[in-house]
Design a protein around this motif. Structure first.
Motif, PDB file in Angstrom:
ATOM      1  N   VAL A   1    -144.014  37.784   8.891  1.00  0.00           N
ATOM      2  CA  VAL A   1    -143.154  36.893   8.104  1.00  0.00           C
ATOM      3  C   VAL A   1    -143.720  36.795   6.694  1.00  0.00           C
ATOM      4  O   VAL A   1    -144.895  36.465   6.503  1.00  0.00           O
ATOM      5  CB  VAL A   1    -143.039  35.492   8.729  1.00  0.00           C
ATOM      6  CG1 VAL A   1    -142.135  34.606   7.872  1.00  0.00           C
ATOM      7  CG2 VAL A   1    -142.495  35.584  10.145  1.00  0.00           C
ATOM      8  N   ARG A   2    -142.876  37.093   5.722  1.00  0.00           N
ATOM      9  CA  ARG A   2    -143.256  37.081   4.315  1.00  0.00           C
ATOM     10  C   ARG A   2    -142.915  35.726   3.714  1.00  0.00           C
ATOM     11  O   ARG A   2    -141.786  35.227   3.863  1.00  0.00           O
ATOM     12  CB  ARG A   2    -142.500  38.186   3.575  1.00  0.00           C
ATOM     13  CG  ARG A   2    -142.701  38.240   2.056  1.00  0.00           C
ATOM     14  CD  ARG A   2    -141.691  39.185   1.455  1.00  0.00           C
ATOM     15  NE  ARG A   2    -141.825  39.317   0.008  1.00  0.00           N
ATOM     16  CZ  ARG A   2    -142.279  40.406  -0.618  1.00  0.00           C
ATOM     17  NH1 ARG A   2    -142.637  41.453   0.083  1.00  0.00           N
ATOM     18  NH2 ARG A   2    -142.359  40.444  -1.923  1.00  0.00           N
ATOM     19  N   ALA A   3    -143.878  35.121   3.034  1.00  0.00           N
ATOM     20  CA  ALA A   3    -143.650  33.862   2.331  1.00  0.00           C
ATOM     21  C   ALA A   3    -143.144  34.174   0.929  1.00  0.00           C
ATOM     22  O   ALA A   3    -143.915  34.516   0.043  1.00  0.00           O
ATOM     23  CB  ALA A   3    -144.944  33.055   2.262  1.00  0.00           C
ATOM     24  N   GLN A   4    -141.827  34.079   0.740  1.00  0.00           N
ATOM     25  CA  GLN A   4    -141.209  34.442  -0.530  1.00  0.00           C
ATOM     26  C   GLN A   4    -140.736  33.196  -1.263  1.00  0.00           C
ATOM     27  O   GLN A   4    -139.879  32.459  -0.766  1.00  0.00           O
ATOM     28  CB  GLN A   4    -140.033  35.379  -0.301  1.00  0.00           C
ATOM     29  CG  GLN A   4    -139.270  35.755  -1.556  1.00  0.00           C
ATOM     30  CD  GLN A   4    -140.141  36.475  -2.566  1.00  0.00           C
ATOM     31  OE1 GLN A   4    -140.765  37.481  -2.241  1.00  0.00           O
ATOM     32  NE2 GLN A   4    -140.189  35.966  -3.794  1.00  0.00           N
ATOM     33  N   ALA A   5    -141.291  32.952  -2.433  1.00  0.00           N
ATOM     34  CA  ALA A   5    -140.888  31.776  -3.202  1.00  0.00           C
ATOM     35  C   ALA A   5    -139.528  32.006  -3.853  1.00  0.00           C
ATOM     36  O   ALA A   5    -139.236  33.079  -4.370  1.00  0.00           O
ATOM     37  CB  ALA A   5    -141.931  31.451  -4.265  1.00  0.00           C
ATOM     38  N   CYS A   6    -138.717  30.971  -3.819  1.00  0.00           N
ATOM     39  CA  CYS A   6    -137.374  31.005  -4.398  1.00  0.00           C
ATOM     40  C   CYS A   6    -137.220  29.760  -5.276  1.00  0.00           C
ATOM     41  O   CYS A   6    -137.515  28.645  -4.836  1.00  0.00           O
ATOM     42  CB  CYS A   6    -136.338  31.003  -3.278  1.00  0.00           C
ATOM     43  SG  CYS A   6    -134.623  30.792  -3.805  1.00  0.00           S
TER      44      CYS A   6
ATOM     45  N   LEU B   1    -133.799  36.565   7.329  1.00  0.00           N
ATOM     46  CA  LEU B   1    -134.214  35.177   7.268  1.00  0.00           C
ATOM     47  C   LEU B   1    -134.840  34.764   8.594  1.00  0.00           C
ATOM     48  O   LEU B   1    -134.240  34.945   9.651  1.00  0.00           O
ATOM     49  CB  LEU B   1    -133.017  34.283   6.954  1.00  0.00           C
ATOM     50  CG  LEU B   1    -133.303  32.776   6.919  1.00  0.00           C
ATOM     51  CD1 LEU B   1    -134.206  32.426   5.744  1.00  0.00           C
ATOM     52  CD2 LEU B   1    -131.990  31.986   6.861  1.00  0.00           C
ATOM     53  N   ALA B   2    -136.049  34.221   8.543  1.00  0.00           N
ATOM     54  CA  ALA B   2    -136.678  33.667   9.740  1.00  0.00           C
ATOM     55  C   ALA B   2    -136.220  32.226   9.899  1.00  0.00           C
ATOM     56  O   ALA B   2    -136.129  31.482   8.911  1.00  0.00           O
ATOM     57  CB  ALA B   2    -138.190  33.748   9.635  1.00  0.00           C
ATOM     58  N   PHE B   3    -135.953  31.826  11.127  1.00  0.00           N
ATOM     59  CA  PHE B   3    -135.427  30.489  11.391  1.00  0.00           C
ATOM     60  C   PHE B   3    -136.536  29.448  11.567  1.00  0.00           C
ATOM     61  O   PHE B   3    -136.269  28.302  11.903  1.00  0.00           O
ATOM     62  CB  PHE B   3    -134.523  30.508  12.615  1.00  0.00           C
ATOM     63  CG  PHE B   3    -133.271  31.334  12.414  1.00  0.00           C
ATOM     64  CD1 PHE B   3    -132.780  31.609  11.145  1.00  0.00           C
ATOM     65  CD2 PHE B   3    -132.580  31.848  13.499  1.00  0.00           C
ATOM     66  CE1 PHE B   3    -131.640  32.364  10.951  1.00  0.00           C
ATOM     67  CE2 PHE B   3    -131.436  32.619  13.317  1.00  0.00           C
ATOM     68  CZ  PHE B   3    -130.963  32.868  12.048  1.00  0.00           C
ATOM     69  N   ARG B   4    -137.761  29.872  11.372  1.00  0.00           N
ATOM     70  CA  ARG B   4    -138.891  28.967  11.211  1.00  0.00           C
ATOM     71  C   ARG B   4    -139.922  29.693  10.364  1.00  0.00           C
ATOM     72  O   ARG B   4    -139.878  30.912  10.234  1.00  0.00           O
ATOM     73  CB  ARG B   4    -139.491  28.528  12.551  1.00  0.00           C
ATOM     74  CG  ARG B   4    -140.063  29.643  13.395  1.00  0.00           C
ATOM     75  CD  ARG B   4    -140.699  29.101  14.664  1.00  0.00           C
ATOM     76  NE  ARG B   4    -141.844  28.238  14.351  1.00  0.00           N
ATOM     77  CZ  ARG B   4    -142.475  27.497  15.263  1.00  0.00           C
ATOM     78  NH1 ARG B   4    -142.058  27.498  16.527  1.00  0.00           N
ATOM     79  NH2 ARG B   4    -143.500  26.758  14.927  1.00  0.00           N
ATOM     80  N   ARG B   5    -140.816  28.963   9.760  1.00  0.00           N
ATOM     81  CA  ARG B   5    -141.738  29.589   8.803  1.00  0.00           C
ATOM     82  C   ARG B   5    -142.686  30.574   9.487  1.00  0.00           C
ATOM     83  O   ARG B   5    -143.112  31.532   8.859  1.00  0.00           O
ATOM     84  CB  ARG B   5    -142.517  28.529   8.040  1.00  0.00           C
ATOM     85  CG  ARG B   5    -141.599  27.688   7.150  1.00  0.00           C
ATOM     86  CD  ARG B   5    -142.360  27.027   6.037  1.00  0.00           C
ATOM     87  NE  ARG B   5    -141.452  26.188   5.238  1.00  0.00           N
ATOM     88  CZ  ARG B   5    -141.641  25.895   3.972  1.00  0.00           C
ATOM     89  NH1 ARG B   5    -142.713  26.360   3.343  1.00  0.00           N
ATOM     90  NH2 ARG B   5    -140.789  25.143   3.323  1.00  0.00           N
ATOM     91  N   GLU B   6    -142.999  30.320  10.712  1.00  0.00           N
ATOM     92  CA  GLU B   6    -143.837  31.261  11.452  1.00  0.00           C
ATOM     93  C   GLU B   6    -143.024  31.837  12.612  1.00  0.00           C
ATOM     94  O   GLU B   6    -143.485  31.956  13.740  1.00  0.00           O
ATOM     95  CB  GLU B   6    -145.115  30.568  11.923  1.00  0.00           C
ATOM     96  CG  GLU B   6    -146.007  30.164  10.745  1.00  0.00           C
ATOM     97  CD  GLU B   6    -147.129  29.214  11.115  1.00  0.00           C
ATOM     98  OE1 GLU B   6    -147.194  28.799  12.288  1.00  0.00           O
ATOM     99  OE2 GLU B   6    -147.933  28.872  10.226  1.00  0.00           O
ATOM    100  N   GLY B   7    -141.812  32.259  12.277  1.00  0.00           N
ATOM    101  CA  GLY B   7    -140.870  32.754  13.277  1.00  0.00           C
ATOM    102  C   GLY B   7    -140.972  34.257  13.433  1.00  0.00           C
ATOM    103  O   GLY B   7    -140.255  35.000  12.757  1.00  0.00           O
ATOM    104  N   TYR B   8    -141.814  34.704  14.337  1.00  0.00           N
ATOM    105  CA  TYR B   8    -142.062  36.139  14.496  1.00  0.00           C
ATOM    106  C   TYR B   8    -141.100  36.822  15.465  1.00  0.00           C
ATOM    107  O   TYR B   8    -141.162  38.032  15.642  1.00  0.00           O
ATOM    108  CB  TYR B   8    -143.509  36.367  14.954  1.00  0.00           C
ATOM    109  CG  TYR B   8    -144.519  35.944  13.900  1.00  0.00           C
ATOM    110  CD1 TYR B   8    -144.754  36.736  12.788  1.00  0.00           C
ATOM    111  CD2 TYR B   8    -145.191  34.726  14.009  1.00  0.00           C
ATOM    112  CE1 TYR B   8    -145.649  36.345  11.809  1.00  0.00           C
ATOM    113  CE2 TYR B   8    -146.084  34.327  13.034  1.00  0.00           C
ATOM    114  CZ  TYR B   8    -146.311  35.140  11.933  1.00  0.00           C
ATOM    115  OH  TYR B   8    -147.187  34.746  10.963  1.00  0.00           O
ATOM    116  N   THR B   9    -140.238  36.037  16.092  1.00  0.00           N
ATOM    117  CA  THR B   9    -139.231  36.609  16.989  1.00  0.00           C
ATOM    118  C   THR B   9    -137.852  36.086  16.607  1.00  0.00           C
ATOM    119  O   THR B   9    -137.729  35.058  15.920  1.00  0.00           O
ATOM    120  CB  THR B   9    -139.516  36.253  18.464  1.00  0.00           C
ATOM    121  OG1 THR B   9    -139.395  34.822  18.626  1.00  0.00           O
ATOM    122  CG2 THR B   9    -140.914  36.686  18.876  1.00  0.00           C
TER     123      THR B   9
END
Length: 398
Positions: free
Chosen positions: A346-351, A273-281
């Motif tokens: 970061v993968r944009a995965q719809a849920c 899980l990324a902690f922001r949508r564009e969280g690359y670190t």
């Protein structure tokens, strides 16, 4: 200026859509709006650069149809524009008896999807392709290849401009206003008016969709995929691409070995899980975005059901030893010291609200809007086919 189509998002799908609209209707007035100062700065430019064959996807699904057609369109485009690419093939490897039925299912899907030349492999035959890989069976997929998708997207943009389209960089969309006969797309710099808006916003596609569809029943959950690279002296261990049998419960393919377009070998990715949508670190945090993820009922249901898997992925994110152990399942020779820090995407995965991770592409239509709400991998491979699909929907309105 009044546009026919306003496209939000300068990744492969947004650019592919603009390109296909201009191919089918050269006089169409098309503009692409991208919030970054260059195209392909998120999913398109931070993936594993694999040209996917379409072997995994359910026959008849949007992923299967668009990946297989998009594969051919992508190769034609690369040849036409002299974009370097390699069809190196890949091996999908089963390392345990319990994976054999899943491996057979993948092989059957590939055949149903029309892939020619697939070959089931014994363990010994796996080692003929990849001498350092441990497996009891496998599939050789000759169609799989590699290409630099950032280069592909930049060429898409070049062709769009040459054909009379416009690309506006550095403009973040803050509002979409629709009426019965028009749409207005608002950025801090300008308001663009037109007949139709196409949302290819990737990691923010759901937020953009909610500007015209407040009751949207899916949310984008950002999953970061982290990579290591093999040190130069260990690159000989991998000849092409090596994949495990994926977990059927998740729309991820597992940690694998991938040769890179510019040379070298990537190892990964995991899926945390990324902690922001564009969280690359690991330290990239946006508290409001994280709060939205944690508050989504569907995400909470995923956590309740798969928390052990999630904790394992998180542990591998922080522990190089654990990441190495996952790689050793495929390649026992790998050692921690053979790996150096790589990149991340970061993968944009719809849920959905019930806890389902959408396994197919999702395209929603409204009178003045088309929203591409779920387009993770293999969207880059499929981009010209998705663009063709969306352009056909769009041109019906013009």
């Amino acid at each position: 200026m009044q546009y026919d189509v306003i496209i939000i998002g300068g990744g492969a799908v947004g650019l592919g859509t603009a390109l296909q609209i201009l191919r089918q209707q050269p006089k169409a007035r098309v503009v692409v709006i991208e919030k970054e100062t260059a195209v392909a700065r998120h999913q398109t430019g931070n993936n594993s650069n694999v040209i996917h064959s379409g072997i995994y996807y359910k026959p008849g699904s949007l992923k299967a149809r668009n990946c297989i057609h998009g594969y051919e369109l992508l190769l034609d485009f690369c040849r036409e524009h002299d974009i370097p690419h390699t069809l190196c093939g890949k091996v999908i490897v089963a390392t345990e008896e319990k994976e054999l039925p899943l491996l057979q299912n993948i092989f059957d899907r590939g055949q149903q999807n029309g892939l020619a030349g697939l070959k089931m492999l014994t363990g010994d035959q796996v080692r003929e392709y990849e001498p350092h890989v441990a497996g009891i069976a496998g599939i050789h997929v000759p169609q799989t290849g590699i290409v630099d998708y950032r280069v592909v997207a930049e060429k898409y943009a070049e062709v769009i401009l040459r054909q009379g389209g416009q690309i506006k960089l550095g403009e973040k969309v803050i509002d979409i206003r629709t009426s019965h006969d028009a749409v207005a797309v608002v950025t801090p710099a300008a308001t663009y008016t037109g007949k139709l808006v196409v949302n290819c916003g990737g990691l923010y596609s759901d937020k953009l969709a909610r500007l015209t569809t407040p009751g949207l029943n899916v949310r984008i959950i950002p999953f970061r995929g982290e990579y290591y690279k093999l040190k130069k002296e260990k690159e000989y261990l991998v000849k092409t691409l090596v994949y495990p049998v994926p977990d059927p419960n998740f729309p991820f393919l597992g940690v694998h070995f991938t040769t890179m377009p510019g040379g070298g070998v990537e190892c990964g990715p995991n899926a945390v899980l990324a902690f922001r949508r564009e969280g690359y670190t690991k330290t990239a945090i946006n508290l409001p975005e994280l709060g939205e993820t944690l508050a989504w009922p569907g995400f909470r249901k995923i956590v309740a059901k798969y928390w052990q898997t999630g904790m394992g992925e998180m542990y591998r994110s922080w522990s190089k030893a654990a990441f190495t152990k996952a790689l050793q399942k495929l390649m026992p020779e790998i050692r921690e010291e053979d790996l150096e820090e790589g990149g991340a995407g970061v993968r944009a995965q719809a849920c959905d609200r019930t806890g389902g991770l959408l396994d197919d592409f999702m395209i929603l239509e409204e009178a003045r809007a088309i929203h591409v709400c779920n387009a993770p991998s293999p969207a880059a491979t499929s981009s010209l086919s998705i663009g063709e699909t969306v352009s056909q929907l769009a041109l019906k309105r013009l």
